[in-house]
Motif scaffolding. Sequence first.
Motif, PDB file in Angstrom:
ATOM      1  N   LEU A   1       0.864  -1.181   0.000  1.00 13.01           N
ATOM      2  CA  LEU A   1       0.000   0.000   0.000  1.00 13.01           C
ATOM      3  C   LEU A   1       0.895   1.223   0.000  1.00 13.01           C
ATOM      4  O   LEU A   1       1.497   1.571   1.021  1.00 13.01           O
ATOM      5  N   LEU A   2       1.016   1.871  -1.170  1.00 17.38           N
ATOM      6  CA  LEU A   2       1.938   2.991  -1.318  1.00 17.38           C
ATOM      7  C   LEU A   2       1.237   4.315  -1.078  1.00 17.38           C
ATOM      8  O   LEU A   2       0.133   4.536  -1.578  1.00 17.38           O
ATOM      9  N   PRO A   3       1.871   5.247  -0.363  1.00 19.48           N
ATOM     10  CA  PRO A   3       1.323   6.604  -0.302  1.00 19.48           C
ATOM     11  C   PRO A   3       1.428   7.262  -1.673  1.00 19.48           C
ATOM     12  O   PRO A   3       2.234   6.851  -2.522  1.00 19.48           O
ATOM     13  N   SER A   4       0.638   8.286  -1.906  1.00 20.00           N
ATOM     14  CA  SER A   4       0.530   8.864  -3.256  1.00 20.00           C
ATOM     15  C   SER A   4       1.825   9.501  -3.743  1.00 20.00           C
ATOM     16  O   SER A   4       2.024   9.643  -4.951  1.00 20.00           O
ATOM     17  N   ASP A   5       2.716   9.888  -2.842  1.00 17.90           N
ATOM     18  CA  ASP A   5       3.955  10.561  -3.254  1.00 17.90           C
ATOM     19  C   ASP A   5       5.156   9.627  -3.219  1.00 17.90           C
ATOM     20  O   ASP A   5       6.307  10.081  -3.257  1.00 17.90           O
ATOM     21  N   TYR A   6       4.927   8.330  -3.159  1.00 23.10           N
ATOM     22  CA  TYR A   6       6.026   7.373  -2.976  1.00 23.10           C
ATOM     23  C   TYR A   6       7.032   7.439  -4.129  1.00 23.10           C
ATOM     24  O   TYR A   6       8.247   7.554  -3.904  1.00 23.10           O
ATOM     25  N   ILE A   7       6.565   7.369  -5.356  1.00 19.80           N
ATOM     26  CA  ILE A   7       7.487   7.353  -6.497  1.00 19.80           C
ATOM     27  C   ILE A   7       8.167   8.707  -6.659  1.00 19.80           C
ATOM     28  O   ILE A   7       9.360   8.784  -6.964  1.00 19.80           O
ATOM     29  N   ARG A   8       7.443   9.782  -6.436  1.00 23.69           N
ATOM     30  CA  ARG A   8       8.052  11.120  -6.513  1.00 23.69           C
ATOM     31  C   ARG A   8       9.193  11.226  -5.494  1.00 23.69           C
ATOM     32  O   ARG A   8      10.291  11.696  -5.818  1.00 23.69           O
ATOM     33  N   ALA A   9       8.945  10.779  -4.264  1.00 25.94           N
ATOM     34  CA  ALA A   9       9.980  10.840  -3.228  1.00 25.94           C
ATOM     35  C   ALA A   9      11.183   9.984  -3.603  1.00 25.94           C
ATOM     36  O   ALA A   9      12.337  10.360  -3.362  1.00 25.94           O
ATOM     37  N   ALA A  10      10.918   8.818  -4.215  1.00 23.23           N
ATOM     38  CA  ALA A  10      12.004   7.927  -4.611  1.00 23.23           C
ATOM     39  C   ALA A  10      12.885   8.574  -5.670  1.00 23.23           C
ATOM     40  O   ALA A  10      14.119   8.561  -5.567  1.00 23.23           O
ATOM     41  N   VAL A  11      12.271   9.149  -6.695  1.00 25.21           N
ATOM     42  CA  VAL A  11      13.039   9.752  -7.782  1.00 25.21           C
ATOM     43  C   VAL A  11      13.800  10.978  -7.285  1.00 25.21           C
ATOM     44  O   VAL A  11      14.978  11.175  -7.613  1.00 25.21           O
ATOM     45  N   GLU A  12      13.159  11.795  -6.477  1.00 27.73           N
ATOM     46  CA  GLU A  12      13.850  12.973  -5.941  1.00 27.73           C
ATOM     47  C   GLU A  12      15.040  12.567  -5.077  1.00 27.73           C
ATOM     48  O   GLU A  12      16.116  13.175  -5.174  1.00 27.73           O
ATOM     49  N   THR A  13      14.869  11.547  -4.263  1.00 25.99           N
ATOM     50  CA  THR A  13      15.969  11.088  -3.411  1.00 25.99           C
ATOM     51  C   THR A  13      17.105  10.519  -4.249  1.00 25.99           C
ATOM     52  O   THR A  13      18.287  10.771  -3.979  1.00 25.99           O
ATOM     53  N   MET A  14      16.763   9.770  -5.280  1.00 25.72           N
ATOM     54  CA  MET A  14      17.781   9.204  -6.153  1.00 25.72           C
ATOM     55  C   MET A  14      18.588  10.303  -6.841  1.00 25.72           C
ATOM     56  O   MET A  14      19.819  10.235  -6.932  1.00 25.72           O
ATOM     57  N   GLU A  15      17.905  11.330  -7.309  1.00 27.81           N
ATOM     58  CA  GLU A  15      18.587  12.421  -7.995  1.00 27.81           C
ATOM     59  C   GLU A  15      19.454  13.231  -7.034  1.00 27.81           C
ATOM     60  O   GLU A  15      20.554  13.668  -7.381  1.00 27.81           O
TER      61      GLU A  15
END
Length: 361
Positions: free
Chosen positions: A124-138
């Motif tokens: 169950l992913l929060p709505s900003d999960y992928i955004r947070a992942a990409v921002e952290t990776m960058e």
Amino acid sequence: MPNQSPHAQRAMNQEIQYAVKPRSDSGERTWPAVSVVMPVLNEQRHLADAVRGILTQDYPGELELVLAVGPSRDRTEEIARKLAAEDPRVLVVPNPTGRTPQGLNIAIKASQYSIIVRVDGHSLLPSDYIRAAVETMEETGADNVGGIMAAEGVTPFEKAVARAMTSKLGVGNARFHTGGEAGEVETVYLGTFRRSALERVGGYDETFVRAQDWEMNHRIRETGGRIYFTPRMRVTYRPRPNLRALAKQYFHTGRWRRVVGREHQGTLNLRYLAPPIAVVAMTAGAIAGAFGFWPGWLVPGGYAAAILVGSVVEGRGLPPSAWVRLPLVYATMHLTWGVGFLTSPPGLGQPTPVKPGEPVH
């Protein structure tokens, strides 16, 4: 510089591309396309909700979801096909063995984008999960980023397990369990990867039926990559619903963690060795006590006292019906993990033929 293969050059280009924040010619941010991979088996209860949580992510970039569907005994494949027919971003591919590492490798091979987000069929992913992942990776340049395995229970037993799984008394100091500051770690829960890192290490080792995340993250680190934890990323995790299921989970986790230790020497620290040491010590103490050396009983008695006191401290805020179950939950997690570690067969983890639909124990 020697000539590089197309494979190596592609990996290098991806490393460079995602080490900086992408911008369009106008100066506005552009978001990299993302592939979400999900191995599923017997997930008819949770699959639709899990997929909905991915397709409705608050992420401005392109997104695809690859479902690697094993030979399920329920309506999982039917539901997956229906979801794919309703949304062109969903792709269904077969995973004949039904095993997790094979399914992940199949889904990754079928995906097309340079950032890979791993999820499970009951995530169950929060709505900003992928955004947070990409921002952290960058921001960090890491090869894999992940966050907190946020255990949440519904029943009193599940609430007790959730509290144990998010406390140092239950699982040690792993940040993806207990939280903490952002930073480099050994491993993370699930994970968002650069495709170049996965290709560099050859993907998931399919002999690791369990512990495949830790094992692959170790290989990523051994080849110069970085694994990064951020508390911004949280995934709701549903604990096992009863004592038998919990014991089975931790027994096999202990077994497979020893396999990782055999495969990668020097990776076992006190966090992993504490449960088997406790099992050996309490067994020896109980045997000594049974043969008349009464101080031997101090070892299992001391453990029981420590668990009771720890449960009082860690159980604050739990409803009484969950709190009374907490000591048994802690003991089950510790002791079954330890027994699994101690009884792990030397041949476990060696390649063996897999029959389609074979259950994973």
